[in-house]
Design a protein around this motif. Structure first.
Motif, short mmCIF file in Angstrom:
data_model
loop_
_atom_site.label_atom_id
_atom_site.label_comp_id
_atom_site.label_asym_id
_atom_site.label_seq_id
_atom_site.Cartn_x
_atom_site.Cartn_y
_atom_site.Cartn_z
N SER A 43 -15.23 5.82 96.53
CA SER A 43 -16.10 4.66 96.23
C SER A 43 -16.08 3.28 96.78
O SER A 43 -17.18 2.81 97.24
CB SER A 43 -15.88 4.26 94.92
OG SER A 43 -16.74 3.18 94.08
N LEU A 46 -18.03 4.13 100.36
CA LEU A 46 -19.52 4.20 100.01
C LEU A 46 -20.07 2.83 100.07
O LEU A 46 -21.17 2.56 100.66
CB LEU A 46 -19.86 4.92 98.69
CG LEU A 46 -21.17 5.52 98.50
CD1 LEU A 46 -21.26 6.68 97.43
CD2 LEU A 46 -22.20 4.34 98.10
N ALA A 47 -19.23 2.04 99.53
CA ALA A 47 -20.01 0.75 99.63
C ALA A 47 -20.01 0.04 100.82
O ALA A 47 -20.76 -0.91 100.95
CB ALA A 47 -19.11 -0.28 98.34
N ARG A 79 -17.67 11.31 86.92
CA ARG A 79 -17.39 10.49 87.88
C ARG A 79 -17.83 10.76 89.35
O ARG A 79 -18.31 10.02 90.06
CB ARG A 79 -15.93 9.78 88.01
CG ARG A 79 -15.69 8.52 88.85
CD ARG A 79 -14.44 7.96 88.90
NE ARG A 79 -14.13 7.03 89.61
CZ ARG A 79 -12.97 6.25 89.98
NH1 ARG A 79 -11.87 6.72 89.60
NH2 ARG A 79 -12.72 5.33 91.02
N SER A 82 -21.31 10.68 89.42
CA SER A 82 -21.73 9.52 89.59
C SER A 82 -21.76 9.10 91.13
O SER A 82 -22.85 8.32 91.83
CB SER A 82 -21.13 8.41 88.68
OG SER A 82 -21.33 6.99 88.69
N LEU A 83 -20.75 9.27 91.64
CA LEU A 83 -20.60 9.21 93.13
C LEU A 83 -21.76 9.62 93.99
O LEU A 83 -22.08 9.20 95.01
CB LEU A 83 -19.16 9.29 93.48
CG LEU A 83 -18.14 8.31 93.26
CD1 LEU A 83 -16.67 8.91 93.77
CD2 LEU A 83 -18.31 7.11 94.23
N ASP A 85 -24.43 10.48 93.02
CA ASP A 85 -25.85 9.98 92.74
C ASP A 85 -25.86 8.58 93.38
O ASP A 85 -27.18 8.27 94.07
CB ASP A 85 -25.84 9.61 91.08
CG ASP A 85 -26.09 10.60 90.29
OD1 ASP A 85 -26.53 11.94 90.94
OD2 ASP A 85 -25.86 10.76 89.20
N ARG A 86 -24.89 7.87 93.71
CA ARG A 86 -24.95 6.82 94.52
C ARG A 86 -25.15 7.04 95.68
O ARG A 86 -25.88 6.28 96.54
CB ARG A 86 -23.36 5.91 94.41
CG ARG A 86 -23.32 5.25 92.82
CD ARG A 86 -21.99 4.53 92.84
NE ARG A 86 -21.77 3.75 94.04
CZ ARG A 86 -20.59 3.03 94.37
NH1 ARG A 86 -19.61 3.43 93.76
NH2 ARG A 86 -20.45 2.44 95.51
N LEU A 87 -24.48 8.14 96.37
CA LEU A 87 -24.64 8.51 97.71
C LEU A 87 -25.84 8.93 97.80
O LEU A 87 -26.39 8.58 99.07
CB LEU A 87 -23.66 9.81 98.10
CG LEU A 87 -23.54 10.07 99.38
CD1 LEU A 87 -22.86 9.02 100.21
CD2 LEU A 87 -22.47 11.51 99.47
N SER A 88 -26.66 9.71 96.91
CA SER A 88 -28.00 10.00 97.31
C SER A 88 -29.10 8.69 97.20
O SER A 88 -30.16 8.75 98.19
CB SER A 88 -28.52 11.06 95.90
OG SER A 88 -29.67 11.23 96.16
N GLY A 89 -28.94 8.02 96.65
CA GLY A 89 -29.54 6.70 96.38
C GLY A 89 -29.41 5.81 97.58
O GLY A 89 -30.56 5.24 97.82
N THR A 90 -28.22 5.82 98.20
CA THR A 90 -28.00 5.17 99.51
C THR A 90 -28.59 5.41 100.57
O THR A 90 -29.43 4.70 101.43
CB THR A 90 -26.58 4.96 99.65
OG1 THR A 90 -25.88 4.47 98.59
CG2 THR A 90 -26.27 3.96 100.92
#
Length: 312
Positions: A43, A46-47, A79, A82-83, A85-90
């Motif tokens: 996480s 990714l950030a 979880r 969710s990670l 999904d964040r990766l795809s959105g980024t």
């Protein structure tokens, strides 16, 4: 001879004893803590990296997270989702899915978990005209990924791939229609190969994909003729006339015979393919083309009875 019930009882007692051991409990707690910390690290990465830093390592990043999707009831399943999904959105969904296709094509051990993800995140592509913004510009890569899953040795992977075809990529969808002719044949060839497994659950899913969502036989046959029959015919014909070195020469004939079990498919397919089957057989034994086509008056049912003798 040992009592089977007694053996099972002993195994259950041994398992309970092992599970209640303080060392085992401590070990499982440490493993859970490790998984939690690992996800914290991912996480954070990714950030920090952002789009520019993530793109070069996208495949490896996804491969590292996919094992967390093996069990839907697992503690870390949501979880990990969710990670991802964040990766795809980024990085954008299209680039994300392109890496999923690449993973499915090249990493057999990750196909099951990748399909678990796709079953929850790949939207239906049936009525969409432009799918490149969702699945990426390389539709051929997506089809290769599905073909690899459909031809996987694991029946569960094959089943999941067929479920996903039914859910998101029916044979009448834009994803299939917009693909190159060769790619469409690759997908059809891989899909119909599942009948060789002689597994009822696989066959049922394949029939649903070929015949569409209709309930009545008339509607199913109409759907087949409108959307799948020509592709099915041309794919089998190509394999019969020009066998690939990757498969035995009898493979397309075995598939054809297996498809006859479903009369809605077998009747329509026989009408357009049966003479091609006989043509291949005539060529292989040296008969002249004119002899073949002078016998078209034979009944289709008589032709079907001849097919099993082609199989060597």
């Amino acid at each position: 001879m040992a009592n089977p019930n007694g053996v099972v009882a002993q195994a259950v007692v041994a398992q309970q004893t092992f599970a209640s051991d303080p060392k085992y409990k401590k070990y499982t707690q440490q493993v859970e803590k490790f998984h939690q910390r690992a996800l914290d690290v991912y996480s954070h990465i990714l950030a920090v990296l952002g789009v520019t830093g993530l793109r070069p390592v996208m495949k490896s990043f996804i491969l590292a997270l996919l094992p967390g999707l093996e069990e839907e009831t697992g503690e870390f399943f949501e979880r990990v989702i969710s990670l991802l999904d964040r990766l795809s959105g980024t990085v954008s969904p299209s680039f994300f899915f392109q890496n999923i296709w690449l993973i499915m094509s090249t990493t057999p051990s990750a196909r099951g978990t990748a399909l678990n993800l796709l079953s929850r995140r790949l939207p239906q592509l049936h009525g969409l005209e432009d799918i490149t913004s969702i699945v990426g510009s390389d539709i051929g890569l997506m089809i290769s990924a599905f073909a690899a899953a459909l031809e996987d040795e694991n029946l569960l992977v094959q089943r999941s791939a067929l479920d996903l075809l039914l859910q998101s990529m029916r044979v009448d969808s834009s994803a299939v229609k917009q693909a190159q002719s060769e790619d469409r044949s690759i997908l059809m060839r891989a899909a119909i190969s599942v009948v060789l497994q002689r597994d009822l659950s696989l066959n049922r899913r394949l029939y649903s994909w070929l015949l569409g969502p209709g309930k009545k036989s008339e509607k199913q046959i109409e759907y087949l003729k409108d959307n799948a029959l020509e592709l099915l015919r041309s794919t089998l014909k190509e394999d019969m006339l020009s066998p690939s070195g990757e498969y035995s020469e009898s493979r397309p004939f075995k598939i054809f015979i297996s498809l006859l079990d479903k009369w809605e498919i077998g009747a329509a397919l026989s009408e357009v393919l049966i003479y091609d089957s006989k043509l291949w057989n005539r060529i292989s034994i040296g008969d002249d083309f004119s002899v073949l086509y002078s016998k078209k008056s034979l009944a289709v049912t008589d032709e079907i009875r001849c097919i099993p003798y082609i199989i060597v």
